[in-house]
Design a protein around this motif. Sequence first.
Motif, PDB file in Angstrom:
ATOM      1  N   MET A  33       2.476   9.063   2.427  1.00 54.40           N
ATOM      2  CA  MET A  33       2.112   8.930   1.019  1.00 54.40           C
ATOM      3  C   MET A  33       0.994   7.911   0.841  1.00 54.40           C
ATOM      4  SD  MET A  33       3.697  10.873  -1.237  1.00 54.40           S
ATOM      5  CE  MET A  33       3.768   9.941  -2.764  1.00 54.40           C
ATOM      6  N   VAL A  34       1.138   6.757   1.467  1.00 50.28           N
ATOM      7  CA  VAL A  34       0.119   5.718   1.348  1.00 50.28           C
ATOM      8  C   VAL A  34      -1.214   6.222   1.901  1.00 50.28           C
ATOM      9  CG1 VAL A  34      -0.576   3.427   2.144  1.00 50.28           C
ATOM     10  CG2 VAL A  34       1.756   3.810   1.338  1.00 50.28           C
ATOM     11  N   GLY A  35      -1.153   6.973   3.015  1.00 51.38           N
ATOM     12  CA  GLY A  35      -2.372   7.527   3.588  1.00 51.38           C
ATOM     13  C   GLY A  35      -3.075   8.483   2.645  1.00 51.38           C
ATOM     14  N   MET A  36      -2.302   9.301   1.920  1.00 51.27           N
ATOM     15  CA  MET A  36      -2.898  10.201   0.938  1.00 51.27           C
ATOM     16  C   MET A  36      -3.624   9.426  -0.162  1.00 51.27           C
ATOM     17  SD  MET A  36       0.093  12.958   0.151  1.00 51.27           S
ATOM     18  CE  MET A  36       0.947  13.889   1.411  1.00 51.27           C
ATOM     19  N   ILE A  37      -2.982   8.370  -0.633  1.00 50.63           N
ATOM     20  CA  ILE A  37      -3.503   7.622  -1.772  1.00 50.63           C
ATOM     21  C   ILE A  37      -4.676   6.740  -1.362  1.00 50.63           C
ATOM     22  CG2 ILE A  37      -2.907   5.898  -3.517  1.00 50.63           C
ATOM     23  CD1 ILE A  37      -0.011   6.974  -3.351  1.00 50.63           C
ATOM     24  N   HIS A  68      -6.816   1.382  -3.682  1.00 51.40           N
ATOM     25  CA  HIS A  68      -6.085   0.331  -2.985  1.00 51.40           C
ATOM     26  C   HIS A  68      -4.601   0.517  -3.299  1.00 51.40           C
ATOM     27  CE1 HIS A  68      -9.577  -1.921  -1.711  1.00 51.40           C
ATOM     28  NE2 HIS A  68     -10.054  -1.957  -2.953  1.00 51.40           N
ATOM     29  N   VAL A  69      -3.744   0.253  -2.329  1.00 54.20           N
ATOM     30  CA  VAL A  69      -2.306   0.465  -2.512  1.00 54.20           C
ATOM     31  C   VAL A  69      -1.548  -0.815  -2.206  1.00 54.20           C
ATOM     32  CG1 VAL A  69      -0.287   1.839  -1.883  1.00 54.20           C
ATOM     33  CG2 VAL A  69      -2.563   2.879  -1.801  1.00 54.20           C
ATOM     34  N   THR A  86      -8.231   0.865  -8.465  1.00 55.45           N
ATOM     35  CA  THR A  86      -9.532   1.352  -8.010  1.00 55.45           C
ATOM     36  C   THR A  86     -10.131   0.434  -6.961  1.00 55.45           C
ATOM     37  OG1 THR A  86     -10.530   0.247  -9.918  1.00 55.45           O
ATOM     38  CG2 THR A  86     -10.078   2.603 -10.124  1.00 55.45           C
ATOM     39  N   LYS A  87     -10.822   1.045  -6.015  1.00 55.12           N
ATOM     40  CA  LYS A  87     -11.460   0.273  -4.937  1.00 55.12           C
ATOM     41  C   LYS A  87     -12.756  -0.338  -5.434  1.00 55.12           C
ATOM     42  CE  LYS A  87      -9.526   2.797  -1.036  1.00 55.12           C
ATOM     43  NZ  LYS A  87      -9.782   3.526   0.219  1.00 55.12           N
TER      44      LYS A  87
END
Length: 351
Positions: free
Chosen positions: A311-315, A320-321, A350-351
């Motif tokens: 999930m984190v990889g998708m986002i 930024h997570v 947002t990055k």
Amino acid sequence: MLFAETKYMDYKFPEPQYLGAKFIHRGWIAQFIPESAHTVLDAFSGSQSIAYMLKQQCKKVVTNDFMRFNYLIGKALVENPKYTLDKEDLDILFSANSNPSTFNLMQRLFTGLFFNSEDAAFADSFRSNVCRMENPYKQALALTIMCRSMTRKVTMGHFAHTQALVYAANPARVKRNRSLVRPLKDIFTELYPEYNAAVFDNGRENVSCQENILDLLPRLDGIDLVYFDPPYCNSHADYQSFYHLLETYVEYWKDKQFVNGVKRYEPKRYSGFDKNSEAPANLRLMFERANHIPIWLVSYNDRSYPDINTMVGMIDTYRHVEIQRKTYQAGRGGKGSVAGSNEILLICTTK
């Protein structure tokens, strides 16, 4: 604006009995919602407890669920600014069946399965009389309270088992939950003041939607924050199977087959998020289509599929997570919430 300091916190959301509801987590989630987010989207609203909390925070709320009975909760308690049920409404709702040749679905399908004949007949009669009410918010409120009354009559609060009347005949279970043998009309009469008291106007034009989120996201603009609580594969993701009776009741299906021991409707609506084979691709598409929304909050659980690293990889492609965890001390049912597992909130900026 802090969660405990908002002037709408005196209003109480009627406690749900819904698999995976975030009702017990709403205070924890609220601390991660910035005051600067004025317009918010609850993308998979379910019981509507988070959408209601956002309304209490004086946000403009767009709440969405692809199942109609959940959409109606949002219509009744999030979008609705002021309309409640009065004695005249109850007189209409409790009157004789206005069209018994059409409104007999509960009696035909569920007598002897989930309800005795009296309750099934009352449910059909009530549903016929909802059509006599002209105000759509009152209609939504009436159906919302009736759906909640129905869940009170079944152990576990869902309809994916055939033990409702077996449990109602068990004195030990009835002692723990008297509602198993109480008439639906009595339960409704007890609940409706609580739901009336939950209706309030936060001064915003809130809206409840009933769409697949993949279709809705591209059409929305001006959203500051979206809250995603998608079904968790491997953890009761098939809400249509668990709550088929409520969906059948509010839709009053005329073009469905009713299958298996619990008389679930067929075909089911396409979700795209409730099967292991489909969920990852649709989650990726969802994040792509939400890229115009600055802040995402994503609820998840560490026992779900896909796993949290995926999930984190998708986002991470888009945002930024930051990962926040809340450990379950005891299981509360639904969405993998067993003792020792973690409720996870992904804070995506947002990055």
